[in-house]
Design a protein around this motif. Structure first.
Motif, PDB file in Angstrom:
ATOM      1  N   GLN A 169       0.827  -1.207   0.000  1.00 16.89           N
ATOM      2  CA  GLN A 169       0.000   0.000   0.000  1.00 16.89           C
ATOM      3  C   GLN A 169       0.863   1.259   0.000  1.00 16.89           C
ATOM      4  OE1 GLN A 169      -2.235  -0.936   3.482  1.00 16.89           O
ATOM      5  NE2 GLN A 169      -3.582  -2.378   2.417  1.00 16.89           N
ATOM      6  N   ALA A 170       2.070   1.162   0.593  1.00 16.83           N
ATOM      7  CA  ALA A 170       2.977   2.314   0.612  1.00 16.83           C
ATOM      8  C   ALA A 170       3.623   2.532  -0.758  1.00 16.83           C
ATOM      9  CB  ALA A 170       4.047   2.115   1.682  1.00 16.83           C
ATOM     10  N   GLY A 171       3.471   1.540  -1.645  1.00 17.55           N
ATOM     11  CA  GLY A 171       3.999   1.720  -2.994  1.00 17.55           C
ATOM     12  C   GLY A 171       5.168   0.819  -3.339  1.00 17.55           C
ATOM     13  N   LEU A 191      -8.881  -9.797  -8.836  1.00 22.98           N
ATOM     14  CA  LEU A 191      -7.662  -9.522  -8.069  1.00 22.98           C
ATOM     15  C   LEU A 191      -7.215  -8.076  -8.281  1.00 22.98           C
ATOM     16  CD1 LEU A 191      -5.214 -10.713  -6.351  1.00 22.98           C
ATOM     17  CD2 LEU A 191      -4.042 -10.879  -8.536  1.00 22.98           C
ATOM     18  N   LEU A 192      -7.233  -7.654  -9.536  1.00 23.62           N
ATOM     19  CA  LEU A 192      -6.818  -6.285  -9.849  1.00 23.62           C
ATOM     20  C   LEU A 192      -7.684  -5.268  -9.109  1.00 23.62           C
ATOM     21  CD1 LEU A 192      -6.203  -6.435 -13.705  1.00 23.62           C
ATOM     22  CD2 LEU A 192      -4.520  -5.786 -11.978  1.00 23.62           C
ATOM     23  N   GLN A 237      -5.512  -0.552  -2.021  1.00 20.94           N
ATOM     24  CA  GLN A 237      -4.492   0.494  -1.990  1.00 20.94           C
ATOM     25  C   GLN A 237      -5.131   1.876  -1.891  1.00 20.94           C
ATOM     26  OE1 GLN A 237      -1.152   0.154  -4.517  1.00 20.94           O
ATOM     27  NE2 GLN A 237      -0.918  -2.040  -4.165  1.00 20.94           N
ATOM     28  N   ARG A 238      -6.242   2.041  -2.588  1.00 16.94           N
ATOM     29  CA  ARG A 238      -6.952   3.330  -2.496  1.00 16.94           C
ATOM     30  C   ARG A 238      -7.486   3.551  -1.090  1.00 16.94           C
ATOM     31  NH1 ARG A 238      -8.926   5.563  -7.647  1.00 16.94           N
ATOM     32  NH2 ARG A 238     -10.687   6.434  -6.530  1.00 16.94           N
ATOM     33  N   VAL A 267      -1.506  -0.987 -13.491  1.00 18.69           N
ATOM     34  CA  VAL A 267      -2.773  -0.598 -12.866  1.00 18.69           C
ATOM     35  C   VAL A 267      -2.516  -0.006 -11.477  1.00 18.69           C
ATOM     36  CG1 VAL A 267      -4.956  -1.481 -11.940  1.00 18.69           C
ATOM     37  CG2 VAL A 267      -4.156  -2.246 -14.178  1.00 18.69           C
ATOM     38  N   LEU A 268      -1.590  -0.615 -10.750  1.00 19.34           N
ATOM     39  CA  LEU A 268      -1.383  -0.213  -9.353  1.00 19.34           C
ATOM     40  C   LEU A 268      -0.398   0.949  -9.199  1.00 19.34           C
ATOM     41  CD1 LEU A 268      -1.324  -3.790  -7.749  1.00 19.34           C
ATOM     42  CD2 LEU A 268      -3.215  -2.162  -7.788  1.00 19.34           C
TER      43      LEU A 268
END
Lengths: 480, 250
Positions: B77-79, B98-99, B106-107, B161-162
């Motif tokens: 989540q921090a990247g 999953l995506l 993460q959002r 995507v992420l």
């Protein structure tokens, strides 16, 4: 993931545990002919019904509890169980929700089922069973217009004795098995549905069963009859308060489908599974059977089983009519110390009969689970077909999944297919999902729901959503 | 951005990383090379949070946060995102699901709401086209029955995507033919900007022809023994790893 951590996570509390204090009218524990007479009298039953019960009781006395299942539990003391408990309000039965004991309604609220709202919003008629007595029935009028009878079995015995005499015990005979015989002797309530010829029931029928009095076994009896070209979808959902003592539940469900009739019976079962050590959970010994009597009749069982300490349950179809169809879609989830021995029987008697079995078992914690299925093709069932798919998913390494498929093929023109898989939610899968930012619990839910989707899509829409949520609650923290 | 200091890591009692230090700044592309068993994959696995590895001493910080104190999902989540050398198969779970779950998780961690479905589908279709993947990929179970090349493309699709701040790629080139490698490299290159960094682990120089690194580090026996620019990779290609090892021992 480390074992200690897993153990810590596996601990979850039953979120629907509470006891409502309603004055019960309960007979003392124990079972003899006078108790059966008391039940019959309380229900205002005719003499022939009492005789029927006493006959079942006599047969039960000669029977032994089955021991073949892959289950382990201490012997049940049937004399320690109280066989009748009814909320006080029963004697002056409420005519509408306003007359219902407010505490009862509160109970439903806690369970997240605001009866009046929910029934109205979802267009679902609810025959709510609370401690063995139907408290309220909604949408009766609308059903009445269509000619559909939907009432408690007790009412049906009083009001429709001819239908009861014609059908009760014809699918599951009184002495079919130990628990069915016990049920036949002491059943206290349940639902009755009759759909006349050519009628498609205008709404989903739903009953929420609850168990709420200490030491009171519940012995539901459900009978659904679909006449020629009639259709009905029946939904049964269960939750129960937290208890200390094991509670016995031995229901019998009989379905009769005549020519071109279609019965869809869906269950979401979420009874108290016991604490971490398995203490106090519900014992669930159920006999569910459908008789596809008419040609081209069809019965579809869909079940999501997440609760109970012990589950012993094999919804079955007797495919008597020519080209009749039986289906069984099942998701069974066990966690903690739960044990489940479940599956189905498809008995092909008529020509061209078809059956489909899709069973998904998910075992977590220290639980044990078995799929037991019989596909029997009789000599006259020319061209009969069965397809069976039986998948197990293990979470952690202290649980077990077993498959016992039985096949008896008495006919060379039959086609029987069986597929089975066992897989495990691996640490690498969880790591992969978490490395994408998904929490461990969400990852488990995602994998489990993916595993079950073939079955969930068979559930009526509102039930599918509920079932998915229920699975997530059941497996909370069950990661390994 | 990423600061690894004197990192010591053991696996089942055996020390794999023996005092590794590395600094990665925004906008940079780092390549870690080295012989088999040097600990290349261990580094990215430890940063990602793989629990099979034990950090015995040293530190890892990412944008000032102590990475070793963070849960696996918190790191993502921090990247910090890892492109797996061997992407895991998840039967029954559709790729698109999953995506979506990953993006929304993460959002949520950033305090943002779920991305509306139409917007999400538009984003995913755009990235799919970029990776020259058929939309039918979305409906297939995660990595199940995918060829090696498809799996690697799928890893990069997830990155696109992420949009991680630091993309770690563990031997993303292994098992790829030259066409697939070009597609994968293009995907990775599209992630490059002044805010993001990339850390690649690779065995072969060939990948670096397509994704040009700013820095090349040679990892031998658990330590970075030599760092340089991309010419170092070419030198390794022609001379092998031995001279570096000898040089560092001298």
């Amino acid at each position: 993931m480390a074992t200690e951590e897993m153990e810590q996570l596996v601990r979850r509390e039953y979120t629907q545990g509470f006891v409502t204090d309603i004055e019960s009218e309960t007979v003392p524990p124990g079972l003899d002919e006078s108790v059966i007479a008391f039940i019959s009298q309380k229900k205002g039953e005719p003499e022939w019904m009492l005789e029927w019960r006493l006959d079942a009781y006599q047969q039960w006395l000669k029977m032994k509890a089955p021991s073949w299942a892959h289950l382990n539990y201490p012997p049940i003391d049937y004399q320690a169980i109280s066989y009748f408990s009814a909320p006080k309000s029963k004697d002056d039965a409420p005519k509408s929700l306003d007359e219902v004991d407010p505490k009862l309604l509160e109970t439903y609220e806690k369970l997240g089922i605001p009866l009046h709202e929910r029934a109205a919003l979802a267009g679902v008629a609810v025959d709510a069973v609370f401690d063995s007595v139907s408290v309220t029935t909604t949408f009766k009028e609308k059903l009445g217009e269509a000619g559909v009878i939907f009432c408690s079995i007790s009412e049906a015995i009083r009001d429709y004795p001819e239908l009861i005499k014609q059908y009760l015990g014809t699918v599951v005979p009184k002495a079919d098995n130990y628990f069915a015989a016990l049920n036949s002797a002491v059943f206290t309530d349940g639902s009755f549905v009759y759909v006349p010829e050519g009628v498609t029931c205008p709404m989903e029928l739903s009953t929420y069963f609850r168990i709420n009095a200490a030491n009171t076994g519940q012995f539901e009896r459900t009978l659904i009859i679909c006449e020629k070209q009639a259709q009905v979808s029946y939904l049964e959902g269960c939750t129960a308060p937290m208890r200390d003592e094991n509670q016995l539940h031995a229901a019998v469900v009989e379905l009769v489908a005549l020519e071109d009739a279609y019965i869809k019976y869906s269950t979401v079962q979420n009874w108290y599974p016991g604490d971490e050590e398995g203490r106090g959970g519900i014992y669930n010994f159920v006999t569910k059977r459908a008789d596809c009597r008419g040609d081209r009749s069809k019965v579809s069982w869909t079940q999501v089983e997440t609760g109970s300490a012990i589950t012993w349950k094999y919804p079955s179809c007797v495919l008597r009519g020519k080209d009749s169809v039986g289906e069984f879609y099942s998701v069974a989830v066990t966690n903690g110390r739960q044990q489940a021995d479940t599956g189905t029987k498809m008995i092909h008697i008529g020509e061209g009969t078809k059956s489909t079995i899709v069973s998904k078992g998910i075992a977590a914690g220290n639980s044990e689970q078995a799929y037991r299925g019989l596909v029997k093709i009789g000599p006259r069932a020319k061209g009969a077909r069965n397809f069976t798919q039986c998948d197990s998913l293990l979470i952690g390494d202290r649980c077990g999944a077993h498959t016992f498929p039985y096949q008896e093929i008495g006919n060379s023109s039959a086609t029987v297919e069986h597929e089975a898989t066992t897989s495990k939610i691996g640490e690498d899968q969880l790591f992969y999902c978490r490395q994408r930012g998904i929490s461990e619990e969400d990852a488990v839910n995602m994998i489990v729901n993916g595993f079950c989707k073939d079955v969930f899509q068979e559930l009526p829409m509102e039930f599918a959503v509920e079932a998915e949520a229920l699975l997530n609650v059941t497996l909370e923290g069950a990661v390994g | 951005m990423l600061e690894v200091k004197d990192l010591h890591v053991t696996v089942e009692g055996k020390e794999i990383l023996k005092g590794l230090s590395l600094t990665v700044n925004p906008g940079e592309v780092h390549a870690i090379m080295g012989p088999n068993g040097a600990g290349k994959s261990t580094l990215s696995a430890v940063i990602a949070g793989n629990e099979g590895y034990e950090v015995t001493s040293g530190s890892i910080t990412f944008e000032g946060q102590d990475v070793l104190e963070m849960e696996i999902e918190e790191r993502a989540q921090a990247g910090l995102l890892l492109g797996f050398q061997y992407p895991v198969e998840i039967p029954g779970v559709k790729n698109v699901y999953l995506l979506k779950a990953a993006l929304n998780a993460q959002r949520a961690a950033r305090g943002e709401g779920e991305m509306p479905a139409p917007e999400f589908m538009k984003l995913v279709r755009e990235k799919l086209a970029y990776m020259k993947m058929d939309p039918s990929f979305l409906q297939r179970a995660v990595n199940e029955g995918f060829s090696g090349g498809e799996k690697k493309r799928n890893e990069i699709l997830q990155m696109l995507v992420l949009q991680p701040k630091l993309a770690m790629l563990d031997e993303i080139d292994s098992g790829l033919d030259i066409d697939a490698m070009k597609v994968v490299a293009e995907g990775v290159n599209s992630l490059r900007d002044s805010e993001r960094a990339i850390l690649m682990v690779t065995h072969y120089q060939r990948l670096l022809d397509y994704i040009e690194p700013d820095y090349v580090h040679v990892l031998v026996d658990g330590r970075i023994v030599k760092s340089g620019d991309k010419t170092l990779a070419l030198e390794l290609e022609s001379r092998g790893y031995e001279w570096v090892t000898e040089e560092s021992a001298a």
